[in-house]
Scaffold this motif. Structure first.
Motif, PDB file in Angstrom:
ATOM      1  N   PRO A 112      49.280 115.943  33.507  1.00  9.17           N
ATOM      2  CA  PRO A 112      50.729 115.755  33.590  1.00  9.17           C
ATOM      3  C   PRO A 112      51.152 114.929  34.807  1.00  9.17           C
ATOM      4  N   PHE A 113      50.495 115.110  35.931  1.00  8.68           N
ATOM      5  CA  PHE A 113      50.860 114.339  37.122  1.00  8.68           C
ATOM      6  C   PHE A 113      50.451 112.877  36.957  1.00  8.68           C
ATOM      7  N   ALA A 114      49.210 112.639  36.543  1.00 10.96           N
ATOM      8  CA  ALA A 114      48.721 111.267  36.406  1.00 10.96           C
ATOM      9  C   ALA A 114      49.479 110.512  35.316  1.00 10.96           C
ATOM     10  N   ALA A 115      49.883 111.217  34.265  1.00 12.15           N
ATOM     11  CA  ALA A 115      50.614 110.556  33.186  1.00 12.15           C
ATOM     12  C   ALA A 115      52.025 110.169  33.625  1.00 12.15           C
ATOM     13  N   GLU A 116      52.608 110.936  34.518  1.00  6.63           N
ATOM     14  CA  GLU A 116      53.993 110.670  34.942  1.00  6.63           C
ATOM     15  C   GLU A 116      54.172 111.078  36.405  1.00  6.63           C
ATOM     16  N   PRO A 117      53.524 110.338  37.334  1.00  9.91           N
ATOM     17  CA  PRO A 117      53.578 110.743  38.744  1.00  9.91           C
ATOM     18  C   PRO A 117      54.961 110.668  39.386  1.00  9.91           C
ATOM     19  N   LEU A 118      55.863 109.931  38.788  1.00  2.57           N
ATOM     20  CA  LEU A 118      57.202 109.788  39.364  1.00  2.57           C
ATOM     21  C   LEU A 118      58.237 110.625  38.625  1.00  2.57           C
ATOM     22  N   ALA A 119      57.789 111.590  37.865  1.00  2.00           N
ATOM     23  CA  ALA A 119      58.682 112.387  37.008  1.00  2.00           C
ATOM     24  C   ALA A 119      59.831 113.037  37.769  1.00  2.00           C
ATOM     25  N   ARG A 120      59.619 113.430  38.987  1.00  2.00           N
ATOM     26  CA  ARG A 120      60.657 114.141  39.734  1.00  2.00           C
ATOM     27  C   ARG A 120      61.671 113.211  40.386  1.00  2.00           C
ATOM     28  N   LEU A 121      61.437 111.911  40.296  1.00  2.00           N
ATOM     29  CA  LEU A 121      62.359 110.953  40.917  1.00  2.00           C
ATOM     30  C   LEU A 121      63.417 110.506  39.920  1.00  2.00           C
ATOM     31  N   THR A 123      66.168 107.656  38.515  1.00  2.00           N
ATOM     32  CA  THR A 123      66.048 106.205  38.328  1.00  2.00           C
ATOM     33  C   THR A 123      66.391 105.453  39.614  1.00  2.00           C
ATOM     34  N   PRO A 124      67.491 105.786  40.311  1.00  2.00           N
ATOM     35  CA  PRO A 124      67.762 105.073  41.577  1.00  2.00           C
ATOM     36  C   PRO A 124      66.647 105.283  42.622  1.00  2.00           C
ATOM     37  N   GLN A 125      66.064 106.468  42.669  1.00  2.00           N
ATOM     38  CA  GLN A 125      64.966 106.704  43.606  1.00  2.00           C
ATOM     39  C   GLN A 125      63.746 105.854  43.234  1.00  2.00           C
ATOM     40  N   ARG A 126      63.454 105.745  41.945  1.00  2.00           N
ATOM     41  CA  ARG A 126      62.337 104.909  41.497  1.00  2.00           C
ATOM     42  C   ARG A 126      62.599 103.448  41.851  1.00  2.00           C
ATOM     43  N   GLU A 127      63.826 103.002  41.652  1.00  2.00           N
ATOM     44  CA  GLU A 127      64.176 101.621  41.982  1.00  2.00           C
ATOM     45  C   GLU A 127      64.015 101.369  43.478  1.00  2.00           C
ATOM     46  N   SER A 128      64.452 102.307  44.301  1.00  2.00           N
ATOM     47  CA  SER A 128      64.296 102.166  45.761  1.00  2.00           C
ATOM     48  C   SER A 128      62.826 102.145  46.151  1.00  2.00           C
ATOM     49  N   LEU A 129      62.045 103.045  45.563  1.00  2.00           N
ATOM     50  CA  LEU A 129      60.618 103.091  45.857  1.00  2.00           C
ATOM     51  C   LEU A 129      59.959 101.775  45.457  1.00  2.00           C
ATOM     52  N   HIS A 130      60.317 101.259  44.311  1.00  2.00           N
ATOM     53  CA  HIS A 130      59.773  99.983  43.847  1.00  2.00           C
ATOM     54  C   HIS A 130      60.078  98.870  44.845  1.00  2.00           C
ATOM     55  N   GLU A 131      61.319  98.793  45.282  1.00  2.00           N
ATOM     56  CA  GLU A 131      61.722  97.767  46.248  1.00  2.00           C
ATOM     57  C   GLU A 131      60.957  97.918  47.550  1.00  2.00           C
ATOM     58  N   LEU A 132      60.821  99.141  48.035  1.00  2.00           N
ATOM     59  CA  LEU A 132      60.121  99.374  49.299  1.00  2.00           C
ATOM     60  C   LEU A 132      58.636  99.027  49.191  1.00  2.00           C
ATOM     61  N   LEU A 133      58.007  99.428  48.110  1.00  2.00           N
ATOM     62  CA  LEU A 133      56.584  99.112  47.940  1.00  2.00           C
ATOM     63  C   LEU A 133      56.381  97.610  47.802  1.00  2.00           C
ATOM     64  N   GLN A 134      57.304  96.933  47.120  1.00  2.00           N
ATOM     65  CA  GLN A 134      57.204  95.477  46.990  1.00  2.00           C
ATOM     66  C   GLN A 134      57.348  94.817  48.350  1.00  2.00           C
ATOM     67  N   LEU A 135      58.234  95.324  49.194  1.00  2.00           N
ATOM     68  CA  LEU A 135      58.382  94.796  50.560  1.00  2.00           C
ATOM     69  C   LEU A 135      57.078  94.930  51.344  1.00  2.00           C
ATOM     70  N   ILE A 136      56.431  96.074  51.191  1.00  2.00           N
ATOM     71  CA  ILE A 136      55.155  96.297  51.888  1.00  2.00           C
ATOM     72  C   ILE A 136      54.121  95.297  51.408  1.00  2.00           C
ATOM     73  N   LEU A 137      54.024  95.123  50.094  1.00  2.00           N
ATOM     74  CA  LEU A 137      53.024  94.205  49.542  1.00  2.00           C
ATOM     75  C   LEU A 137      53.303  92.756  49.887  1.00  2.00           C
ATOM     76  N   ASP A 138      54.564  92.400  49.983  1.00  2.00           N
ATOM     77  CA  ASP A 138      54.941  91.021  50.288  1.00  2.00           C
ATOM     78  C   ASP A 138      54.751  90.659  51.760  1.00  2.00           C
ATOM     79  N   ALA A 139      54.553  91.657  52.602  1.00  2.00           N
ATOM     80  CA  ALA A 139      54.434  91.409  54.049  1.00  2.00           C
ATOM     81  C   ALA A 139      53.149  90.652  54.374  1.00  2.00           C
TER      82      ALA A 139
END
Length: 139
Positions: A112-121, A123-139
């Motif tokens: 259940p965790f591996a299938a949906e690790p972001l289940a508790r987030l 949509t806005p939290q997922r979007e923020s996390l996506h943006e933050l992780l992309q910033l890290i990768l783009d650095a």
């Protein structure tokens, strides 16, 4: 001397590692229950509906030529089948068989965790996390 930012960074990196470890342990255990590797399990889950092999390669972050070996193993076990794409006969579609869909359903139940690790987030939290992780990768 450690600064608060350094400590926070270490904690965040530790959380990344913990999430990755939990994901890996759960998916390895689920796959092992069916004598599969986690990569084989992920490929099977990607093929629950007919899909081109290149799409499975994208999902696995692998070269299409490497995916052929994975699909060969799943096919030899009767879990997937290949067929020509009716829209482009040069393209092979891979689809889970009835047995493959049953294994895929059991894999989802076992991870259940591996299938949906972001289940508790949200949509806005997922979007923020996506943006933050992309910033890290783009650095």
């Amino acid at each position: 001397m450690s600064t608060p930012t350094d400590e926070l960074t270490r904690e965040i990196v530790g959380l990344f590692a913990a999430v990755n470890r939990r994901y890996t342990q759960e998916s390895e255990a689920a796959a092992a229950a069916h004598d599969l590797t986690p990569l084989h399990a992920k490929a099977l889950l990607a093929a629950e509906e007919p899909v081109p092999m290149r799409r499975i390669a994208e999902r696995l972050h692998a070269e299409p030529s490497n995916v052929t070996v994975i699909i060969d193993r799943l096919e030899s076990r009767g879990l997937v089948e290949r067929s020509p794409d009716p829209g482009d006969r040069r393209v092979k579609l891979v689809a889970a068989t009835t047995a493959g869909r049953a294994v895929a359903a059991d894999l989802r139940t076992r991870m259940p965790f591996a299938a949906e690790p972001l289940a508790r987030l949200t949509t806005p939290q997922r979007e923020s996390l996506h943006e933050l992780l992309q910033l890290i990768l783009d650095a």
